[in-house]
Design an enzyme around this catalytic site. Structure first.
Site, mmCIF file in Angstrom:
data_model
loop_
_atom_site.group_PDB
_atom_site.id
_atom_site.type_symbol
_atom_site.label_atom_id
_atom_site.label_comp_id
_atom_site.label_asym_id
_atom_site.label_seq_id
_atom_site.Cartn_x
_atom_site.Cartn_y
_atom_site.Cartn_z
ATOM 1 N N GLY A 83 32.782 39.830 -14.734
ATOM 2 C CA GLY A 83 33.184 40.611 -13.581
ATOM 3 C C GLY A 83 32.190 40.422 -12.442
ATOM 4 O O GLY A 83 31.160 39.782 -12.594
ATOM 5 N N GLY A 84 32.518 41.008 -11.286
ATOM 6 C CA GLY A 84 31.610 40.922 -10.147
ATOM 7 C C GLY A 84 31.857 39.704 -9.293
ATOM 8 O O GLY A 84 32.723 38.870 -9.574
ATOM 9 N N THR A 87 26.392 35.872 -7.391
ATOM 10 C CA THR A 87 24.996 36.269 -7.493
ATOM 11 C C THR A 87 24.126 35.035 -7.700
ATOM 12 O O THR A 87 24.618 33.932 -7.930
ATOM 13 C CB THR A 87 24.775 37.295 -8.617
ATOM 14 O OG1 THR A 87 23.497 37.925 -8.428
ATOM 15 C CG2 THR A 87 24.833 36.660 -9.995
ATOM 16 N N TYR A 88 22.824 35.254 -7.616
ATOM 17 C CA TYR A 88 21.847 34.177 -7.766
ATOM 18 C C TYR A 88 20.943 34.475 -8.954
ATOM 19 O O TYR A 88 20.552 35.616 -9.186
ATOM 20 C CB TYR A 88 20.994 34.075 -6.493
ATOM 21 C CG TYR A 88 19.687 33.333 -6.685
ATOM 22 C CD1 TYR A 88 19.666 31.934 -6.770
ATOM 23 C CD2 TYR A 88 18.479 34.014 -6.806
ATOM 24 C CE1 TYR A 88 18.471 31.260 -6.972
ATOM 25 C CE2 TYR A 88 17.281 33.351 -7.000
ATOM 26 C CZ TYR A 88 17.287 31.966 -7.084
ATOM 27 O OH TYR A 88 16.110 31.296 -7.287
ATOM 28 N N GLY A 167 25.595 39.810 -18.329
ATOM 29 C CA GLY A 167 24.664 40.930 -18.313
ATOM 30 C C GLY A 167 24.073 41.261 -16.968
ATOM 31 O O GLY A 167 24.787 41.466 -15.991
ATOM 32 N N CYS A 185 26.753 39.736 -4.431
ATOM 33 C CA CYS A 185 27.755 40.620 -5.034
ATOM 34 C C CYS A 185 28.884 40.961 -4.078
ATOM 35 O O CYS A 185 29.596 41.953 -4.262
ATOM 36 C CB CYS A 185 27.096 41.901 -5.576
ATOM 37 S SG CYS A 185 25.795 41.557 -6.783
#
Length: 225
Positions: A83-84, A87-88, A167, A185
């Protein structure tokens, strides 16, 4: 504490290799559940070389750079099944992969996310005296600065048959310049920070990993083995 969490530190590992290793553990737990055998809960810490990941339903336009620029900054990119949004991950960041059987732990999926957030919030409070918090409709751990809300830890997971994968990513000594190439995000009105920036000094990375894992185990009322 009656629950048990098996902890592993994979040190530094390329994202693709870590993803494959996660899937092996994840699939093993799914098979055990299907066969009505006892399952395990695994918590993995890892540090990745520069990489951007986009969640299953994320918006590719939140990646603000071209493939050529990715190569120039020595980073890779993966569209993955968590999900989401985007990101890095990179050096100086604790990436944690809890591959948990939520039924085994007696927790809902929403409760699982909250326990990760609370474990990290308690770690930052008790170990560093920082007041961090959760934001409605904005998963992760945040703090307030002169620049507004800044995220210190991102969370993006998935679950199948109540077994979790992927995670969190906690910024310890992370190079914040790499966040300039994305809308982290999916947000354009919030920032990103690191523990080192807030504390004004580089942190002992190995020490922070050692402290953090204890707070996460406590959040799930579990013993680390």
């Amino acid at each position: 504490m009656t629950n048990k969490i098996i902890f592993e530190d994979w040190k530094t590992l390329e994202y693709a290799e870590a993803w494959k290793k996660q899937e092996v553990i994840f699939n093993k737990q799914i098979t055990r559940k299907q066969n009505e055998e006892p399952t395990e809960n695994n918590l993995i810490f890892v540090e990745h070389p520069h990489v951007y990941t986009l969640g299953k339903h994320g918006d590719r336009t939140n990646m603000l750079i071209s493939d050529e620029m990715l190569e120039k900054i020595n980073a890779t990119y993966y569209h993955i099944d968590r999900g989401g949004d985007v990101t890095y991950h990179g050096p100086g960041q604790i990436v944690g992969y809890p591959i948990f059987d939520l039924e085994n732990l007696g927790v809902s999926y929403k409760g699982f996310i909250e326990k990760i957030e609370n474990g990290i919030i308690n770690y930052l409070k008790e170990a560093h005296g920082l007041d961090t918090f959760q934001l409605p409709k904005a998963t992760g751990v945040w703090l307030e600065s002169k620049r507004g809300h800044e995220k210190v830890c991102a969370i993006g997971t998935r679950a199948s048959k109540y077994v979790t994968m992927h995670g969190f990513a906690l910024n310890i000594n992370t190079n914040l310049e790499y966040f300039d190439y994305i809308n982290p995000c999916g947000f354009t009105d919030k920032g990103v920070t690191t523990l080192a920036k807030v504390k004004g000094a580089k942190q002992d990375f190995e020490k922070e990993k050692s402290i953090l894992k204890g707070f996460l185990a406590e959040a799930f009322e579990a013993d680390l083995v």
